[in-house]
Write an enzyme that holds these catalytic residues in place. Sequence first.
Site, short mmCIF file in Angstrom:
data_model
loop_
_atom_site.label_atom_id
_atom_site.label_comp_id
_atom_site.label_asym_id
_atom_site.label_seq_id
_atom_site.Cartn_x
_atom_site.Cartn_y
_atom_site.Cartn_z
N GLU A 62 -16.19 39.21 66.22
CA GLU A 62 -16.95 40.76 65.99
C GLU A 62 -16.47 42.28 66.53
OE1 GLU A 62 -18.53 37.51 64.62
OE2 GLU A 62 -18.99 38.15 66.00
N CYS A 84 -17.33 38.35 76.73
CA CYS A 84 -17.59 37.00 77.63
C CYS A 84 -16.92 35.98 76.69
CB CYS A 84 -19.09 37.23 78.00
SG CYS A 84 -18.70 35.77 79.84
N ILE A 86 -16.37 31.95 77.75
CA ILE A 86 -16.60 31.04 78.45
C ILE A 86 -15.76 29.76 77.80
CG2 ILE A 86 -17.74 29.16 79.81
CD1 ILE A 86 -19.89 31.56 80.15
N GLU A 89 -15.45 22.73 75.06
CA GLU A 89 -14.56 21.10 75.36
C GLU A 89 -13.20 21.64 73.52
OE1 GLU A 89 -17.41 18.31 75.00
OE2 GLU A 89 -18.05 18.16 76.96
N THR A 90 -13.61 22.33 73.23
CA THR A 90 -12.93 22.74 72.04
C THR A 90 -11.84 23.68 71.73
OG1 THR A 90 -14.41 24.11 70.56
CG2 THR A 90 -14.90 21.93 70.38
N HIS A 92 -12.40 25.99 70.33
CA HIS A 92 -12.57 27.20 69.62
C HIS A 92 -12.15 28.20 70.88
CE1 HIS A 92 -15.18 29.24 67.40
NE2 HIS A 92 -16.00 29.85 68.49
N ASN A 117 -10.63 46.85 77.53
CA ASN A 117 -10.77 45.30 77.53
C ASN A 117 -11.36 44.53 77.99
OD1 ASN A 117 -11.17 42.03 76.28
ND2 ASN A 117 -9.06 42.61 75.24
N ARG A 131 -17.27 37.98 87.85
CA ARG A 131 -16.42 38.42 87.63
C ARG A 131 -17.13 40.05 86.92
NH1 ARG A 131 -13.96 34.66 88.13
NH2 ARG A 131 -11.57 34.46 88.38
#
Length: 154
Positions: A62, A84, A86, A89-90, A92, A117, A131
């Site tokens: 968004e 952020c 992270i 497991e997919t 996505h 960015n 970070r």
Amino acid sequence: MQHANKGADVALDGKGLRIGIVQARFNEDITDALAKACRDELAALGVADDDIEHVSVPGALEVPVALQALAERERYDALVALGCIIRGETYHFELVANESGASVSRLALDYRIPIANAILTTENLEQAVARQTDKGRDAARVAVEMAQLLATLS
């Protein structure tokens, strides 16, 4: 040939600059830390609090929509994207990282406005935490430097 900009030699001065910040709320502890570091650095560079508009959106996908709305106002010298992502497991992760990054870059070019960015893309929470402060600070510095540069090139 002389270089107009020598990177580390640039004296950053944010006085009079108007900055828009779009922060994703997903992974909010990280994005709040990014936002705090960014705003603190903007203040240190002389950007007045009244010259910063800070909006939040649900997640990284968004962020570009809100950046576009801010860019369309033509009130800002630079924008900042904070988020952020992270790895999970997919697939996505790749989808969100790639689409948000490409959209931010496209908006900067389409609207000819610098967009720093700072949407983190990390393997795990520990990397994001490591970070969050530096990247928030870096985003502020990039926004100010690029706003100054574009002003001299116009």
